[in-house]
Design an enzyme around this catalytic site. Structure first.
Site, short mmCIF file in Angstrom:
data_model
loop_
_atom_site.label_atom_id
_atom_site.label_comp_id
_atom_site.label_asym_id
_atom_site.label_seq_id
_atom_site.Cartn_x
_atom_site.Cartn_y
_atom_site.Cartn_z
N GLU A 72 -9.08 15.08 3.07
CA GLU A 72 -9.49 14.68 1.73
C GLU A 72 -8.96 15.63 0.65
O GLU A 72 -9.16 16.83 0.72
CB GLU A 72 -11.01 14.61 1.65
CG GLU A 72 -11.63 13.47 2.46
CD GLU A 72 -11.22 12.10 1.95
OE1 GLU A 72 -10.94 11.96 0.74
OE2 GLU A 72 -11.17 11.17 2.77
N GLY A 88 -12.99 4.00 -3.25
CA GLY A 88 -12.32 4.99 -2.41
C GLY A 88 -11.42 4.38 -1.36
O GLY A 88 -10.99 5.07 -0.43
N SER A 96 -7.75 0.57 -4.07
CA SER A 96 -7.39 -0.73 -4.64
C SER A 96 -6.31 -0.57 -5.71
O SER A 96 -5.39 -1.39 -5.80
CB SER A 96 -8.63 -1.40 -5.23
OG SER A 96 -9.23 -0.59 -6.23
N ASP A 152 -1.93 7.46 -0.59
CA ASP A 152 -2.33 6.06 -0.72
C ASP A 152 -1.14 5.13 -0.62
O ASP A 152 -1.16 4.12 0.10
CB ASP A 152 -3.05 5.84 -2.04
CG ASP A 152 -4.29 6.70 -2.18
OD1 ASP A 152 -4.71 7.30 -1.17
OD2 ASP A 152 -4.84 6.78 -3.29
#
Length: 406
Positions: free
Chosen positions: A49, A143, A146, A190
């Site tokens: 993270e 999270g 999107s 991402d």
């Protein structure tokens, strides 16, 4: 293969209810039918993270939820964007003059990021227009990326309309860079997993250069993706960028203390690489160099030997220039320890010991504690959800032991 472009499939729209519904809405909206459809999945990060923008490897996997766009190229130079969700209003603009307002993270700006990224990569002007209808089933601000999925989808839409070709790695790098047009100083996790994901495996995503390695998860484990229902739009506030800047400042102070060329350093990984030491050693260096108390902008300037004006204009992002305190020690401690957990997670998956699931769970628990206490990117609702899941897991383990002892 990462060196290949995204796959293209021929489908019968009538056999896919979601595509058929999208086609019908498109027809009612634009008075025509789509020429093609583009899909990009969301993602969940298993471990790693907030360390991709620090240069460290992460370990995500794609989810079934996605962004889907129905597309029709048109001869005009106008982009017409619509969304199946009535909360997101229609938008249109000239394809030749893309303007992205960083102060307003509206849904269509993420599409424009992907469009502009491809446009600038090829140095093109006088682009043809298109009608696009977006349909997403990724819960927004949850999270699961999107926004990045929409950027990736838009980039692929634009590439397809242009008839150009790029590898999945090139697309991921372009979309990661172009999402920063919205104002967030993110890394590339991402976008990378959205393009590089494969069914049945998680991926270790590494950077500089970007590459993805399969990580086989334990077959007997179930990963539950739960939504705390607390929304956070990272582009709508400065919270995300503050953490990025704190990591950047920590890297510069660590580099300065070790007589490195600190003004060229941006990421914590660069400090480790230049010193040639382990992550464990970097944790010790952090403890010896940085103090746990928050740093004021004035103290940062004193440590680096620069003026407050230089700090604000040459180092900080526009939406962090008025921040009064920076927690450098805590952020660096999280990043270096989390980077080590990612590597340990991959190692356990490769070696597959008998207590593999327990060991992986312990690493994920440690990750959450660090996110909560050192990085402060959790919230009470998420902490409660984690506690509930841990309690359920302990109860299930106790029942299993009892059943085996009967």
């Amino acid at each position: 293969m990462a060196t290949e472009g995204p796959p293209v499939h021929q489908v019968q729209v009538a056999e896919h209810p979601r595509l058929l519904k999208l086609k019908e809405i498109f027809n009612s909206k634009f008075g025509s039918i789509p020429k093609f459809y583009v899909r990009a999945p969301g993602r969940v990060n298993i471990i790693g993270e907030h360390i991709d923008y620090c240069g460290y490897s992460v370990l995500p996997m794609a989810v079934e939820q996605d962004m889907l766009i129905a597309v029709e190229p048109v001869k005009t130079h106008t982009l017409q964007l619509a969304n199946t969700n009535p909360l997101y209003p229609d938008f249109n603009t000239s394809a030749d003059n893309i303007q992205i307002d960083k102060t307003k993270p509206l849904w269509h700006n993420y599409f424009l990021c992907g469009f502009k990224g491809i446009q600038e990569h090829f140095g093109l002007s006088n682009l043809i227009g298109m009608n696009c209808l977006v349909d997403g089933n990724i819960p927004p601000s949850s999270g699961l990326s999107s926004s990045s999925a929409l950027v990736c989808c838009a980039g692929l839409v634009t590439l397809t309309v242009l008839g150009m070709n790029l590898s999945k790695v090139e697309l991921a790098e372009i979309c990661a860079k172009s999402e920063r047009y919205i104002g967030t100083e993110g890394g590339g996790m991402d976008q990378s997993i959205s393009f590089l994901a494969e069914e049945g495996t998680a991926k270790l995503i590494e950077f500089s250069p970007l590459r993805a390695t399969d990580v086989k998860l334990p077959s007997g484990a179930v990963f539950v993706i739960a939504n705390s229902c607390v929304e956070m739009n990272k582009a709508a506030t400065s919270h995300f960028n503050i953490r990025v800047m704190e990591c950047r400042l920590a890297a510069k102070l660590l580099a300065k203390h070790r007589s490195l060329q600190w003004d060229k350093v941006l990421r914590l990984e660069e400090v480790q690489a230049k010193l040639g030491v382990s992550l464990e050693e970097m944790l010790l260096i952090t403890e010896d160099t940085l103090h746990p108390e928050p740093y004021s902008p004035e103290e940062v300037c004193q440590c680096l030997g620069i003026s407050l004006q230089e700090l604000k204009t040459q180092i900080l992002s526009p939406n962090t220039q008025d921040v009064l305190t920076f927690k450098l020690y805590q952020r660096a401690k999280h990043v270096y320890s989390e980077a080590a957990r990612v590597l340990q997670f991959k190692k356990i998956c490769e070696e597959a010991p008998d207590d593999m699931v327990q060991l992986l769970g312990e690493l994920m628990n440690q990750s959450h504690v660090s996110c909560r206490d050192m990085y402060e990117c959790s919230c009470p609702e998420l902490d409660q959800l984690v506690d509930i899941c841990r309690f359920k897991a302990l109860m299930l383990a106790a029942l299993t032991v009892e059943a085996c002892s009967v």
